[in-house]
Design a protein around this motif. Sequence first.
Motif, PDB file in Angstrom:
ATOM      1  N   PRO A 161       0.735  -1.190  -0.130  1.00 21.63           N
ATOM      2  CA  PRO A 161       0.039   0.029  -0.002  1.00 21.63           C
ATOM      3  C   PRO A 161       0.862   1.530   0.158  1.00 21.63           C
ATOM      4  N   MET A 162       2.057   1.219  -0.158  1.00 19.57           N
ATOM      5  CA  MET A 162       2.848   2.281  -0.135  1.00 19.57           C
ATOM      6  C   MET A 162       3.637   2.892  -1.378  1.00 19.57           C
ATOM      7  N   MET A 163       3.007   2.506  -2.289  1.00 18.23           N
ATOM      8  CA  MET A 163       3.526   2.798  -3.703  1.00 18.23           C
ATOM      9  C   MET A 163       3.459   4.610  -3.947  1.00 18.23           C
ATOM     10  N   PRO A 164       4.701   5.106  -4.152  1.00 15.74           N
ATOM     11  CA  PRO A 164       4.549   6.435  -4.560  1.00 15.74           C
ATOM     12  C   PRO A 164       3.659   6.831  -5.523  1.00 15.74           C
ATOM     13  N   LYS A 165       2.902   8.053  -5.007  1.00 17.99           N
ATOM     14  CA  LYS A 165       2.161   8.572  -6.258  1.00 17.99           C
ATOM     15  C   LYS A 165       2.621   8.888  -7.667  1.00 17.99           C
ATOM     16  N   GLY A 166       2.069   8.267  -8.724  1.00 14.35           N
ATOM     17  CA  GLY A 166       2.511   8.535 -10.092  1.00 14.35           C
ATOM     18  C   GLY A 166       3.045   7.361 -10.377  1.00 14.35           C
ATOM     19  N   CYS A 167       3.252   6.427  -9.607  1.00 13.19           N
ATOM     20  CA  CYS A 167       4.083   4.883 -10.090  1.00 13.19           C
ATOM     21  C   CYS A 167       2.890   3.833  -9.858  1.00 13.19           C
ATOM     22  N   HIS A 168       2.927   2.738 -10.325  1.00 16.16           N
ATOM     23  CA  HIS A 168       1.846   1.734  -9.964  1.00 16.16           C
ATOM     24  C   HIS A 168       2.538   0.144 -10.530  1.00 16.16           C
ATOM     25  N   LEU A 169       1.826  -0.633 -10.062  1.00 17.34           N
ATOM     26  CA  LEU A 169       2.106  -1.850 -10.270  1.00 17.34           C
ATOM     27  C   LEU A 169       1.508  -2.539 -11.388  1.00 17.34           C
ATOM     28  N   SER A 170       2.129  -2.807 -12.825  1.00 18.11           N
ATOM     29  CA  SER A 170       1.272  -3.014 -14.107  1.00 18.11           C
ATOM     30  C   SER A 170       1.799  -4.500 -14.446  1.00 18.11           C
ATOM     31  N   GLY A 171       1.154  -5.425 -14.462  1.00 20.57           N
ATOM     32  CA  GLY A 171       1.370  -6.788 -14.405  1.00 20.57           C
ATOM     33  C   GLY A 171       2.775  -7.227 -13.815  1.00 20.57           C
ATOM     34  N   ASN A 172       3.828  -7.315 -14.298  1.00 15.85           N
ATOM     35  CA  ASN A 172       5.161  -7.576 -13.649  1.00 15.85           C
ATOM     36  C   ASN A 172       5.972  -6.542 -13.464  1.00 15.85           C
ATOM     37  N   ASP A 173       5.780  -5.302 -13.851  1.00 16.70           N
ATOM     38  CA  ASP A 173       6.650  -4.361 -13.850  1.00 16.70           C
ATOM     39  C   ASP A 173       6.230  -3.089 -13.023  1.00 16.70           C
ATOM     40  N   ILE A 174       6.972  -2.275 -12.521  1.00 21.33           N
ATOM     41  CA  ILE A 174       6.603  -1.140 -11.805  1.00 21.33           C
ATOM     42  C   ILE A 174       6.582   0.076 -12.844  1.00 21.33           C
ATOM     43  N   THR A 175       5.783   0.715 -13.137  1.00 23.19           N
ATOM     44  CA  THR A 175       5.908   1.687 -14.105  1.00 23.19           C
ATOM     45  C   THR A 175       5.627   3.261 -13.176  1.00 23.19           C
ATOM     46  N   CYS A 176       6.228   4.242 -13.896  1.00 28.15           N
ATOM     47  CA  CYS A 176       5.560   5.609 -13.351  1.00 28.15           C
ATOM     48  C   CYS A 176       5.181   6.391 -14.377  1.00 28.15           C
ATOM     49  N   GLU A 177       4.156   7.300 -14.223  1.00 29.97           N
ATOM     50  CA  GLU A 177       3.709   8.238 -15.112  1.00 29.97           C
ATOM     51  C   GLU A 177       4.593   9.013 -15.904  1.00 29.97           C
ATOM     52  N   SER A 178       5.711   9.474 -15.235  1.00 29.89           N
ATOM     53  CA  SER A 178       6.370  10.490 -15.677  1.00 29.89           C
ATOM     54  C   SER A 178       8.005  10.345 -15.075  1.00 29.89           C
ATOM     55  N   HIS A 179       8.827  10.964 -15.674  1.00 24.44           N
ATOM     56  CA  HIS A 179      10.290  10.909 -15.079  1.00 24.44           C
ATOM     57  C   HIS A 179      10.232  11.600 -13.725  1.00 24.44           C
ATOM     58  N   ASP A 180       9.589  12.401 -13.667  1.00 22.63           N
ATOM     59  CA  ASP A 180       9.456  13.319 -12.273  1.00 22.63           C
ATOM     60  C   ASP A 180       8.689  12.379 -11.340  1.00 22.63           C
ATOM     61  N   SER A 181       7.821  11.554 -11.552  1.00 24.48           N
ATOM     62  CA  SER A 181       7.378  10.535 -10.606  1.00 24.48           C
ATOM     63  C   SER A 181       8.178   9.817 -10.180  1.00 24.48           C
ATOM     64  N   GLN A 182       8.941   9.198 -11.097  1.00 26.21           N
ATOM     65  CA  GLN A 182      10.106   8.294 -10.706  1.00 26.21           C
ATOM     66  C   GLN A 182      11.083   8.745  -9.838  1.00 26.21           C
ATOM     67  N   ILE A 183      11.592  10.156 -10.130  1.00 24.53           N
ATOM     68  CA  ILE A 183      12.572  10.866  -9.161  1.00 24.53           C
ATOM     69  C   ILE A 183      11.958  11.108  -7.838  1.00 24.53           C
ATOM     70  N   ARG A 184      10.587  11.449  -7.822  1.00 26.58           N
ATOM     71  CA  ARG A 184       9.922  11.609  -6.324  1.00 26.58           C
ATOM     72  C   ARG A 184       9.983  10.181  -5.729  1.00 26.58           C
ATOM     73  N   GLY A 185       9.791   9.187  -6.341  1.00 29.43           N
ATOM     74  CA  GLY A 185       9.589   7.723  -5.834  1.00 29.43           C
ATOM     75  C   GLY A 185      11.180   7.614  -5.128  1.00 29.43           C
ATOM     76  N   GLU A 186      12.152   7.833  -5.781  1.00 32.02           N
ATOM     77  CA  GLU A 186      13.694   7.608  -5.344  1.00 32.02           C
ATOM     78  C   GLU A 186      13.968   8.409  -4.447  1.00 32.02           C
ATOM     79  N   PHE A 187      13.445   9.763  -4.043  1.00 29.37           N
ATOM     80  CA  PHE A 187      13.856  10.731  -2.981  1.00 29.37           C
ATOM     81  C   PHE A 187      12.947   9.941  -1.660  1.00 29.37           C
ATOM     82  N   ILE A 188      11.773   9.586  -1.930  1.00 23.84           N
ATOM     83  CA  ILE A 188      10.958   8.805  -1.079  1.00 23.84           C
ATOM     84  C   ILE A 188      11.816   7.846  -0.384  1.00 23.84           C
TER      85      ILE A 188
END
Length: 289
Positions: free
Chosen positions: A207-234
């Motif tokens: 339940p702690m997936m960062p906003k803008g990212c989600h589990l899709s099938g067998n992959d973790i995908t982020c809507e944008s590069h900024d969402s991924q960077i935000r997830g890395e900061f978290i």
Amino acid sequence: MGSFKGHVLPGSLFLVVGVWHVWSAVARYVAAPPGEFRVRVWNPMGSGRLKHLELYVVAAGAFADMCVELLYSTHLKFFVGREGILNPSHMNDFEHGGMLLMFFIYGVVALLSEKTRYLPFSNGALCLIAAAAFCAEYLLFYFHSTSHQGLEGYYHLLLVILVGLCIASTVAGALCPNSFAVDLTSGIAISLQGLWFYQTAFTLYGPMMPKGCHLSGNDITCESHDSQIRGEFIANIQLFSLVFLVVIFVLGCYSVAASKYGHSELLNWHTAALQEDDQNEGDQELVAH
């Protein structure tokens, strides 16, 4: 790609062993006379039947998890085709099984060394065997057949760093057998690895997936590069929080152990330090008046 249970199971094993190692290292340090502290790659639980409980937990836990990876996850479909090619869809499970096999071997070898006369290894040699198991884990996550990309890759990169710390501290235990700092660092590194397995499970598969990212099938995908960077900061903040939590735990262990098991010289030093602080505070009050 992993799963929630696939991270929680090994995380529980590392966390239990790491927490016990931290407490045991601190308790042995405060109880040992000056100059007599010794690093231990494993820590006995008393002197009775439970003395080798840690080694049984390591061996049994690694074996059980290995059976899950090789028997349950693969559904016994080890090979495909008439030529008997290793099933490529389960390479991830085979690699995890190989890593767990190394920890199982370490647990069994340590038990045989302690309970029989067939493998009389010194503590330093057992440190190197444990380091070999951590090296296998490091190589698995670094050269994984599953290409960890994006946010998932970042969480596994931080895990690899923690595994590297486990390798360094365990090898240092063989080279510096009297160092309390080395022994304590080993317990801290193992505890952090277990906690990070938990954090990865709850973040990427819970339940702690960062906003803008989600589990899709067998992959973790982020809507944008900024969402991924935000997830890395978290992720960085999460790791710092876990380090802070472990440091508080270590200080608590030291406080409890020193009051219960501290040798006379340690207690006298602590009392003298408190008296000196009180004297300094008194002198400052006199100067102020």
